[in-house]
Design a protein around this motif. Structure first.
Motif, short mmCIF file in Angstrom:
data_model
loop_
_atom_site.label_atom_id
_atom_site.label_comp_id
_atom_site.label_asym_id
_atom_site.label_seq_id
_atom_site.Cartn_x
_atom_site.Cartn_y
_atom_site.Cartn_z
N LYS A 19 0.81 -1.24 0.00
CA LYS A 19 0.00 0.00 0.00
C LYS A 19 0.83 1.27 0.00
CE LYS A 19 -0.71 0.06 5.05
NZ LYS A 19 -1.71 -0.06 6.12
N GLY A 20 2.18 1.18 0.04
CA GLY A 20 3.01 2.37 0.00
C GLY A 20 3.16 3.01 1.36
N GLY A 21 3.65 2.24 2.33
CA GLY A 21 3.88 2.76 3.67
C GLY A 21 2.75 2.47 4.63
N PRO A 22 2.98 2.64 5.94
CA PRO A 22 1.97 2.31 6.96
C PRO A 22 0.66 3.05 6.80
CG PRO A 22 4.13 2.68 7.95
CD PRO A 22 4.25 3.11 6.53
N MET A 75 3.73 -1.23 -4.03
CA MET A 75 4.05 -2.48 -4.73
C MET A 75 2.82 -3.37 -4.86
SD MET A 75 7.85 -3.55 -3.33
CE MET A 75 8.05 -4.81 -4.60
N ARG A 76 1.65 -2.76 -4.91
CA ARG A 76 0.44 -3.58 -4.97
C ARG A 76 0.30 -4.36 -6.26
NH1 ARG A 76 -1.84 1.71 -4.87
NH2 ARG A 76 -2.59 2.41 -6.93
N ASP A 77 1.06 -3.95 -7.29
CA ASP A 77 1.00 -4.68 -8.56
C ASP A 77 2.20 -5.61 -8.75
OD1 ASP A 77 -1.37 -3.39 -9.28
OD2 ASP A 77 -0.27 -1.66 -10.08
N PRO A 122 3.70 -9.14 -8.08
CA PRO A 122 3.19 -10.46 -7.68
C PRO A 122 3.93 -11.10 -6.51
CG PRO A 122 4.38 -10.57 -9.78
CD PRO A 122 4.19 -9.12 -9.48
N ASP A 123 5.25 -10.84 -6.39
CA ASP A 123 5.99 -11.47 -5.30
C ASP A 123 5.50 -11.00 -3.93
OD1 ASP A 123 7.53 -13.11 -6.79
OD2 ASP A 123 9.35 -11.89 -6.75
N VAL A 124 5.05 -9.76 -3.84
CA VAL A 124 4.52 -9.26 -2.57
C VAL A 124 3.31 -10.08 -2.16
CG1 VAL A 124 3.42 -7.31 -1.41
CG2 VAL A 124 5.37 -6.92 -2.92
N HIS A 125 2.39 -10.30 -3.08
CA HIS A 125 1.18 -11.06 -2.79
C HIS A 125 1.51 -12.52 -2.52
CE1 HIS A 125 -1.44 -7.71 -3.76
NE2 HIS A 125 -0.65 -7.46 -4.79
N LEU A 137 -1.48 -11.44 -11.46
CA LEU A 137 -0.40 -10.53 -11.84
C LEU A 137 0.71 -11.24 -12.61
CD1 LEU A 137 -0.25 -8.51 -8.51
CD2 LEU A 137 -1.05 -7.65 -10.72
N ASP A 138 0.92 -12.51 -12.30
CA ASP A 138 1.97 -13.28 -12.97
C ASP A 138 1.53 -14.74 -13.07
OD1 ASP A 138 4.19 -14.48 -13.98
OD2 ASP A 138 5.59 -13.78 -12.44
N PRO A 139 0.89 -15.10 -14.16
CA PRO A 139 0.39 -16.48 -14.33
C PRO A 139 1.49 -17.54 -14.29
CG PRO A 139 -0.62 -15.00 -15.93
CD PRO A 139 0.50 -14.24 -15.29
N ALA A 140 2.75 -17.13 -14.45
CA ALA A 140 3.84 -18.10 -14.45
C ALA A 140 4.20 -18.57 -13.05
CB ALA A 140 5.08 -17.49 -15.12
#
Length: 338
Positions: free
Chosen positions: A94-97, A109-111, A113-116, A142-145
């Motif tokens: 979400k870009g910080g607290p 970094m909501r887009d 995939p590694d974060v999710h 975000l990343d089907p692979a």
């Protein structure tokens, strides 16, 4: 607003944080002081980057990954450390607290995939199964692979076994078999119950625990309580092929069982820090200070609902009255991402 010099310094700090984690895996033995040192340094550099710009999701991502590494380096037993990693990943998305970086694509970094994916892996570990499934679904979008299908299948396999067992479905959960196990537990309790006493106690390492039925436990950690049970079903899911090793590490530390207590109540047990095979199905299990929660997940038209007792430390479970010595699982840092 951070200066351009701060921005360059921030990126450098993040890069050094990643380098330290790489050294922790490639230059140090698992669980060694050297590995702990490298991971501590990684976290320190990541936190320094956050201090330069608290709204930078990329810096928070490094904090989350370094904290997750710290969890393993220190023995994979401190749930609070893992929850801190989860919070850092949420801040990254979400870009910080406060979400102040949410409108800046260079900050949030909501887009990514590694974060999710990493967040979902942690949610799976702390048994937030609904959040884990949603996280894997978003990572796949975000990343089907990414190998999210294996992860989702592993979660659903565990949920299905636990839910089926707790509902009494399956040949191993036949009423006569479960009733016999509950009766054996009651007979054990009766043999230990002092005359005119209303409850039995378990003493372990100088501490006395009151024996309770599952229905008498409260949500959360039940300090000073013990539950005696017999395992009915081994519901441990097969490890998924984890993206960047994350799921591989977490899955290796987690065992699941469907059990019954002396009152005949079926429930799920989640055990961490033990190797597969450490829990003998024929033995009486004693769970000390169990962490209790009710799982209730809806996914693809099916509801999974059962009571779950979690045991985080090997010393919190007795098998046949004894600690399962020699069956402690060694935490690993095999991930290129960690």
């Amino acid at each position: 607003m951070p200066s351009s010099r701060d921005a360059r310094t921030k990126k450098a700090l993040c890069a050094v944080s990643m380098l330290c984690r790489g050294l922790a895996k490639s230059r140090a033995e698992p669980g060694s002081d050297a590995q702990k040192h490298f991971v501590d340094e990684s976290l320190a550099f990541a936190k320094a980057a956050v201090r330069l710009d608290v709204d930078d999701g990329h810096a928070w991502y490094q904090v989350g990954t370094a904290t997750m590494s710290l969890f393993f380096a220190r023995g994979a037993t401190d749930k609070k450390t893992l929850l801190a990693a989860l919070k850092a990943y949420e801040n990254a998305a979400k870009g910080g607290p406060t979400g102040a970086g949410a409108t800046d694509p260079e900050k949030h970094m909501r887009d990514h995939p590694d974060v999710h994916f990493n967040r979902a892996v942690i949610c799976r570990y702390v048994e937030r199964y609904g959040d884990a499934l949603e996280g894997f679904r978003e990572a796949a979008r975000l990343d089907p692979a990414l190998p999210t299908r294996q992860e989702v299948n592993a979660v659903l396999a565990a949920l299905t076994k636990l839910d089926d067992g707790c509902r009494g479905a399956g040949a191993t959960c036949k009423p006569k078999r479960v009733a016999a196990m509950a009766r054996a537990l009651r007979e054990e309790d009766d043999a230990l119950l002092p005359e005119k006493a209303e409850s039995t106690f378990v003493t372990h390492e100088g501490t006395r625990y009151v024996t309770k039925r599952v229905s008498d436990l409260n949500d959360g950690v039940n300090v000073g309580s013990a539950v005696k049970a017999r395992a009915v079903v081994d519901a441990t899911a097969t490890d998924a092929a984890g993206h960047n090793g994350g799921a591989e590490q977490l899955g290796a530390l987690n065992l699941h069982y469907v059990a019954v207590d002396a009152a005949g109540a079926r429930f799920a047990i989640s055990v961490y820090g033990l190797e597969d095979g450490a829990v003998r199905m024929s033995s009486t299990l004693t769970l000390l200070n169990p962490d209790v929660r009710d799982v209730d997940v809806q996914w693809n038209g099916r509801r999974y609902a059962f009571r779950l007792l979690r045991v985080d430390l090997p010393k919190q479970i007795l098998v046949g009255g004894k600690m399962p010595v020699g069956r402690i699982a060694r935490p690993r840092m095999a991930s290129t991402n960690l």
